[in-house]
Design a protein around this motif. Structure first.
Motif, short mmCIF file in Angstrom:
data_model
loop_
_atom_site.label_atom_id
_atom_site.label_comp_id
_atom_site.label_asym_id
_atom_site.label_seq_id
_atom_site.Cartn_x
_atom_site.Cartn_y
_atom_site.Cartn_z
N GLY A 1 0.78 -1.23 0.00
CA GLY A 1 0.00 0.00 0.00
C GLY A 1 0.81 1.28 0.00
O GLY A 1 0.29 2.33 0.38
N ILE A 2 2.08 1.21 -0.39
CA ILE A 2 2.86 2.46 -0.43
C ILE A 2 3.14 2.81 -1.88
O ILE A 2 3.85 2.08 -2.59
N ASP A 3 2.54 3.90 -2.32
CA ASP A 3 2.60 4.22 -3.75
C ASP A 3 3.92 4.90 -4.12
O ASP A 3 4.72 5.26 -3.25
N TYR A 4 4.10 5.09 -5.40
CA TYR A 4 5.37 5.62 -5.91
C TYR A 4 5.73 6.99 -5.30
O TYR A 4 6.83 7.16 -4.78
N PRO A 5 4.81 7.97 -5.34
CA PRO A 5 5.18 9.28 -4.78
C PRO A 5 5.54 9.20 -3.29
O PRO A 5 6.44 9.93 -2.85
N SER A 6 4.88 8.32 -2.54
CA SER A 6 5.21 8.21 -1.10
C SER A 6 6.60 7.60 -0.91
O SER A 6 7.35 8.00 -0.01
N GLN A 7 6.94 6.62 -1.74
CA GLN A 7 8.29 6.04 -1.67
C GLN A 7 9.34 7.12 -1.92
O GLN A 7 10.31 7.29 -1.16
#
Ligand code: HPA
Ligand code: ZN
Length: 355
Positions: A108-114
């Motif tokens: 549940g951790i999307d690209y922008p959050s990474q």
């Protein structure tokens, strides 16, 4: 017999690291701590977590370790801790991290959050250690076919960040030969991203990961840099092409498979002595039980090189980096000053450093 160069000189000579997978840098203790916090079951306790029977087994543990990063703050911590370790162990000045965005989507951790988490880690590390960093969005060829790789690049291009400067290709080379990814690489280049790819790795034979993979990476993927490269040694033609091309290579002194460890330094020696632009890297340091300084000391112990080659690898790491020209010029100056001071301290003959 006295060593041709002191271990302490090798550890302290300034370094930029161009081949380093964020998931492979995770301290086993951090993985265990986060796993406990999130209630994730690990296959083994921290002390024995980083063990595997073969290359695919290594990739499996790598993905399990990556799976404990669940929030942007976890990414921040991972980036910061690695830089802290590498400054201490090998005088790191600049690092370019690979990250595989699809390792984290199931949690549940999307690209922008990474990216936001890693960028914050880089910001803190810059502030505390003066180390710069860039990010490389990586495609695991064991998990992604050509069309899926295009989706990864589309996501990166849809969420541009000035510190995400390129794409890479890792995973099992025999499962995903480089030509499969031509479309993804063309898209990345069109979007202004630099390109590198793992190529000619020695956990595979030269028949499985053939020297011609270099030519595909050069001509089809149009790579700006190449990760590893050892199996190219099986072809004089490919080696002579690579020397003429002048691309930078990022071999790693220590490796995932025990049986390759004695051979790696000699392969790197042959690549460097054939005139390739070689840098020395750690790949997955925490998982392999190595670090930036250890990579240099074991390599030099095995090959017997003196300070001249240490200076060359140190400066090559600046030239092969993907920093913009003015940052590169500043880093080059820092390296030259620190190398000159080290030469003085160790009484090594001062030589004119390559311009
Ligand atoms: N090769 C292939 N896949 C990887 C590597 C590597 O060196 N490190 C992490 N994933
Ligand atoms: Zn790698």
């Amino acid at each position: 017999m006295a060593k041709a160069v002191a271990d302490d000189y090798l550890r302290r000579i300034p370094k930029a690291e161009l081949h380093c997978h964020l998931a492979g840098t995770l301290r086993a203790t951090t993985v265990a701590e986060l796993a406990k916090q999130y209630g994730i079951a690990l296959p083994r306790p921290a002390e024995t977590l980083y063990q595997w029977p073969n290359f695919d087994g290594f990739l499996e543990i790598l993905r399990i370790a990556a799976g404990v990063l669940r929030t942007p703050a976890d990414f921040t911590r991972a980036v910061y801790e690695y830089i802290e370790d590498a400054v201490r162990d090998g005088n790191l000045k600049h690092v370019e991290f690979f990250f595989n965005p699809d390792y984290f989507y199931p949690n549940g951790i999307d690209y922008p959050s990474q990216v936001a988490g890693m960028v914050e880690g880089l910001r803190q590390a810059k502030e505390h250690f003066g180390v710069s960093g860039l990010l490389i969005c990586c495609i695991d060829r064991s998990l992604n076919n050509g069309a899926q790789a295009v989706e990864i690049v589309e996501t990166a291009l849809a969420h541009p960040h000035e510190l995400v400067v390129g794409i890479g290709l890792d995973g099992n080379e025999s499962v995903g030969p480089p030509a499969l990814y031509a479309e993804a690489y063309a898209l990345a280049r069109k979007g202004g991203l630099k390109c590198t790819a793992h190529c000619c790795e020695d956990y595979l034979t030269p028949l499985q990961a053939p020297p011609t993979n270099y030519l595909i990476c050069r001509d089809v993927l149009r790579c700006d840099r190449i990760d590893h490269g050892y199996n190219m040694l099986a072809s004089d033609f490919v080696m002579s092409e690579a020397r003429k091309d002048g691309l930078y290579f990022t071999p790693c002194a220590w490796t995932s498979l025990l049986h390759n460890r004695p051979h790696r330094p000699q392969r790197i020696r042959r690549m460097a002595e054939a005139g390739l632009n070689v840098t020395i890297n750690t790949d997955d340091p925490a998982m392999f039980g190595t670090n930036l300084g250890h990579g240099f000391t074991t390599l030099f112990e095995s090959v017997g090189w003196g300070p001249d080659m240490a200076r060359r690898f140190s400066l090559n790491s600046v030239e092969g980096s993907w920093l913009d020209e003015s940052s590169k010029a500043a880093l080059r100056m820092t390296f030259r000053k620190e190398i000159a001071a080290l030469d003085k301290e160790f009484g090594y003959e001062a030589v004119a450093l390559p311009v």
